[in-house]
Design a protein around this motif. Sequence first.
Motif, short mmCIF file in Angstrom:
data_model
loop_
_atom_site.label_atom_id
_atom_site.label_comp_id
_atom_site.label_asym_id
_atom_site.label_seq_id
_atom_site.Cartn_x
_atom_site.Cartn_y
_atom_site.Cartn_z
N ALA A 76 104.90 28.47 -91.20
CA ALA A 76 106.07 28.62 -92.05
C ALA A 76 106.34 27.39 -92.90
N THR A 77 105.96 26.21 -92.39
CA THR A 77 106.23 24.97 -93.12
C THR A 77 105.07 24.54 -94.01
N ASP A 78 103.95 25.27 -93.99
CA ASP A 78 102.80 24.90 -94.81
C ASP A 78 103.01 25.33 -96.26
N GLN A 79 102.20 24.77 -97.14
CA GLN A 79 102.38 24.97 -98.58
C GLN A 79 101.89 26.34 -99.04
N PHE A 115 92.36 23.82 -95.06
CA PHE A 115 93.09 22.94 -94.15
C PHE A 115 93.06 21.53 -94.72
N TYR A 116 94.17 20.82 -94.63
CA TYR A 116 94.29 19.54 -95.31
C TYR A 116 95.10 18.55 -94.49
N SER A 117 95.01 17.29 -94.89
CA SER A 117 95.73 16.23 -94.21
C SER A 117 97.24 16.45 -94.33
N PRO A 118 98.01 16.21 -93.27
CA PRO A 118 99.47 16.35 -93.35
C PRO A 118 100.10 15.38 -94.33
N ASN A 119 99.38 14.34 -94.73
CA ASN A 119 99.90 13.35 -95.67
C ASN A 119 99.76 13.86 -97.08
N ILE A 120 100.81 14.54 -97.59
CA ILE A 120 100.78 15.12 -98.93
C ILE A 120 101.92 14.57 -99.77
N THR A 121 101.78 14.69 -101.09
CA THR A 121 102.80 14.18 -102.01
C THR A 121 103.99 15.13 -102.07
N LYS A 122 105.07 14.66 -102.69
CA LYS A 122 106.26 15.48 -102.87
C LYS A 122 106.31 16.12 -104.24
N SER A 123 105.20 16.11 -104.95
CA SER A 123 105.15 16.69 -106.29
C SER A 123 105.11 18.21 -106.21
N LEU A 124 105.14 18.86 -107.37
CA LEU A 124 105.07 20.31 -107.45
C LEU A 124 103.91 20.71 -108.33
N PRO A 125 102.81 21.26 -107.81
CA PRO A 125 102.61 21.49 -106.38
C PRO A 125 102.28 20.19 -105.65
N ALA A 126 102.39 20.24 -104.34
CA ALA A 126 102.03 19.08 -103.53
C ALA A 126 100.53 18.80 -103.68
N GLN A 127 100.15 17.54 -103.46
CA GLN A 127 98.75 17.15 -103.53
C GLN A 127 98.33 16.52 -102.21
N ASN A 364 95.16 9.52 -104.29
CA ASN A 364 95.03 10.47 -103.20
C ASN A 364 95.91 10.00 -102.05
N PRO A 365 96.41 10.91 -101.23
CA PRO A 365 97.34 10.52 -100.15
C PRO A 365 96.80 9.43 -99.23
N ASP A 366 95.47 9.37 -99.06
CA ASP A 366 94.89 8.40 -98.13
C ASP A 366 94.49 7.10 -98.81
N GLU A 367 94.75 6.96 -100.11
CA GLU A 367 94.39 5.75 -100.84
C GLU A 367 95.58 4.81 -100.96
N LYS A 368 95.29 3.57 -101.38
CA LYS A 368 96.34 2.61 -101.65
C LYS A 368 95.95 1.80 -102.89
N LEU A 369 96.92 1.11 -103.47
CA LEU A 369 96.67 0.28 -104.65
C LEU A 369 95.77 -0.89 -104.26
N GLU A 370 94.70 -1.07 -105.03
CA GLU A 370 93.73 -2.11 -104.71
C GLU A 370 93.27 -2.82 -105.97
N PRO A 371 92.78 -4.08 -105.84
CA PRO A 371 92.25 -4.81 -106.99
C PRO A 371 91.15 -4.00 -107.68
N GLY A 372 91.15 -4.07 -109.01
CA GLY A 372 90.18 -3.34 -109.81
C GLY A 372 90.71 -2.05 -110.37
#
Length: 402
Positions: A76-79, A115-127, A364-372
């Motif tokens: 019920a809570t899935d996208q 099936f996807y990682s629970p770490n998703i964005t709050k955008s529409l649609p979620a990513q 991507n949800p699993d990435e972070k800001l990095e040099p370059g």
Amino acid sequence: MKKIYKVLATATVLAMAALPIAANAQDVPPASAHTGQNNIMNQVKKSVPGTMGYITDFVNDKTGKWITVTGRGLAATDQQEIKLSISKDTKIIDAKGNQVQLQTIVDKHKAIKAFYSPNITKSLPAQGSALTIIVQDYDLAGMDGTISEVTKQGILVEGTNLYNDSEETILLHLDPKAKIIDQNGSTLKASDLEAGMSIRAFYGPYMALSMPPQSSTNYIRVNTNTENNDQEQVSGIDGILTEMKDGRITISGKPAKAGDLEYVVLAVDGDTKIVDAGGKSLTAEALKSGLRIEAEYVSVIYPALPHADKIVVSDTSAPKVEGTITVSERTSKDQLYINVGSDQSTDNDIIINISKDTQVIGLNPDEKLEPGMKILVFHSPIMTMSIPAFTSAEVIMVQADN
């Protein structure tokens, strides 16, 4: 997308309605020779969210490989619609556990469970990031519509086909084991269904060639708040207009209330009321990247592009710079050194402060800001006179060529 259900003679529908529906809308297909794969599907579903449906958009370019899956959440809570990045770690298999090429799924319009990682964005649609994609060996059809009549036979629904946008009227027979839930995920009974309710229903693969067409359904998601939709779903955002293109604006900022989005794309047309801070009417030409605006829109239960009802344009804007994140000894935790212009000069470089309110778009949800990484930064107009200057980042947009 082509229609994907099969047609039966009208007389067949009586027998069809008395039998359990085909497996298309079940969480797991019925037991078969592939019971080992069914166990895999059950194990995956218990640990991660999932969406069942069809790929309605496929992108494979320098930004990466992405699919948009439109259908229904397995829980019920899935996208109901989600944009997923495909990586080398994404497992793509059929019901037998054999590897399948993603392009084949797209070309043959095959139904999938993603099936996807629970770490998703709050955008529409979620990513999010796709973990496992399982190709289904059956078809299904879906529609968003309104119940126009409830009869002993079932429910008469008028609405739009989910996958080809055609207007349809169909009589849906409810399977005895039909899953009926409301917008909050609470279970409903068939007797709770009433004329006027907005629903998303999945049916097929068989359909009787009658007037109106008839099919069976075992999944219905209901909006029980039909009478109060407009009042309850008014949402808002106070933020920065980051892009204006083809009648759409992208806004990133603070939600007006809990549950509203902090990043949203809105349709702007002649019905959108656009005013300045003093209430003076403006045209769409006044909307420019970097402006601070307040927008009101009607949120949607099912995936769609929200419409901007009212936009209030502030008389201030957020300065923006483009550059590359660079390693520097002058930065501390929650700071980034930006080589503005990605050049050899350091005179115009800045150091930006990152806070919990800073919006980061394009990762991507699993990435972070990095040099370059090359980024576009909308920042506070308050900036020190030092070299490099210090300021606070409000919105960071990661450039596609990363």
